[in-house]
Design an enzyme around this catalytic site. Structure first.
Site, PDB file in Angstrom:
ATOM      1  N   THR A 159       0.863  -1.183   0.000  1.00 44.64           N
ATOM      2  CA  THR A 159       0.000   0.000   0.000  1.00 44.64           C
ATOM      3  C   THR A 159       0.897   1.231   0.000  1.00 44.64           C
ATOM      4  OG1 THR A 159      -1.600  -1.237   1.318  1.00 44.64           O
ATOM      5  CG2 THR A 159      -1.932   1.125   1.130  1.00 44.64           C
ATOM      6  N   LYS A 163       4.168  -8.807   3.750  1.00 46.19           N
ATOM      7  CA  LYS A 163       2.800  -8.289   3.784  1.00 46.19           C
ATOM      8  C   LYS A 163       1.959  -9.208   2.898  1.00 46.19           C
ATOM      9  CE  LYS A 163       0.458  -3.904   4.220  1.00 46.19           C
ATOM     10  NZ  LYS A 163       0.594  -2.425   4.159  1.00 46.19           N
ATOM     11  N   GLU A 217       4.507  -4.736  16.597  1.00 43.11           N
ATOM     12  CA  GLU A 217       4.068  -3.669  15.705  1.00 43.11           C
ATOM     13  C   GLU A 217       2.747  -3.114  16.215  1.00 43.11           C
ATOM     14  OE1 GLU A 217       3.827  -5.676  11.955  1.00 43.11           O
ATOM     15  OE2 GLU A 217       2.056  -6.838  12.499  1.00 43.11           O
TER      16      GLU A 217
END
Length: 269
Positions: free
Chosen positions: A28, A140, A173
């Protein structure tokens, strides 16, 4: 706006591995002034994921052109790229897939990021932990159920983002961001060799700090270390960097590292 294998459409084959098994990866990116900052890093992330997931995608120049063309249509916003193994077969084997599927789409920039830059964000510890798996750590990939559950629990709090641990209790995270904290001139970020996503902006920040007065260290740490921190930040390719104002009873008014990084991250290329 969606491009699927170069065609402007928004329908995907029901037997595509993206929908059947989450068999693929994505990135993204931020669109600013009609272009994609850190384009090479986003392509590199997808290439690395395809190698590690054994997805035989090779149309990188075509994909780069499509990303640039869609970004040029939208002065500011979000660009997302998905690569799946493609359509074919019924079971787990991907041997029946003829060609990988590429999906490029655009959307609006999240409106709350500007407010977060001014006020900072609050964190809440997520009850959902990330499974440790070195085969997938850092990527990802399309299997995002952990993040879906993390977001669901976060929405039941008044916090802005979730502080996420792995299944051994190590800081990893946030739901949709990476984490840094500063103690003096030492800047720490969680190791991501067992769980988590090695974000594009995380990589960029580490590279910037390597040529700065700060020393960056990737560590295994428990949440308690944040109580001794002078400053805490979160980042992703869209934000791109945001100060943390509060977590539990701890508050961080300092903005030294944020003020150093913010202009660099905004101008990243």
């Amino acid at each position: 706006m969606f491009l699927i294998n170069g065609s402007e459409q928004n329908t995907l084959a029901a037997n595509d591995r993206a929908t059947q098994f989450g068999d693929g990866s994505f990135t993204t990116a931020r669109i600013t002034e009609g272009r994609v900052p850190l384009m090479a890093a986003h392509i590199g992330r997808l290439q690395q994921a395809c190698v590690r997931l054994s997805i035989p995608f090779s149309d990188w120049s075509v994909l780069t052109q499509e990303m640039s063309a869609l970004a040029a249509r939208q002065r500011d916003g979000v660009l997302k790229v998905i690569i799946s193994r493609g359509a074919g077969g019924r079971g787990y084997s991907g041997s029946a897939c003829a060609l990988p599927t590429r999906i490029v789409s655009t959307s609006a920039t999240p409106a709350h990021y500007d407010r977060w830059k001014q006020t900072g964000v609050t964190l809440a510890l997520s009850p959902v932990s990330l499974g440790r798996n070195p085969y997938l750590a850092g990527l990802k990939h399309l299997n995002r159920l952990e993040q879906v559950l993390i977001r669901s629990h976060l929405e039941q709090t008044d916090a802005d983002e979730a502080l996420v641990l792995d299944s051994d209790g190590w800081l990893t995270e946030c739901c949709a961001a990476n984490l840094f904290w500063r103690s003096g001139r030492d800047v720490y970020t969680p190791r991501l060799d067992q769980a988590g996503v090695d974000g594009i902006m995380r990589q960029f920040i580490i590279a910037q700090l390597a040529h700065s007065p700060y020393r960056v260290v990737e560590v295994n740490a428990k949440p308690g270390v944040l109580a001794q921190a002078d400053e805490v930040l979160i980042c992703n390719a869209l934000m791109p960097v945001i100060p943390v104002q509060r977590y539990a009873d701890q508050q961080w008014p300092a903005r030294e590292l944020y003020q150093f990084l913010a202009p660099l991250c905004e101008l990243s290329d």
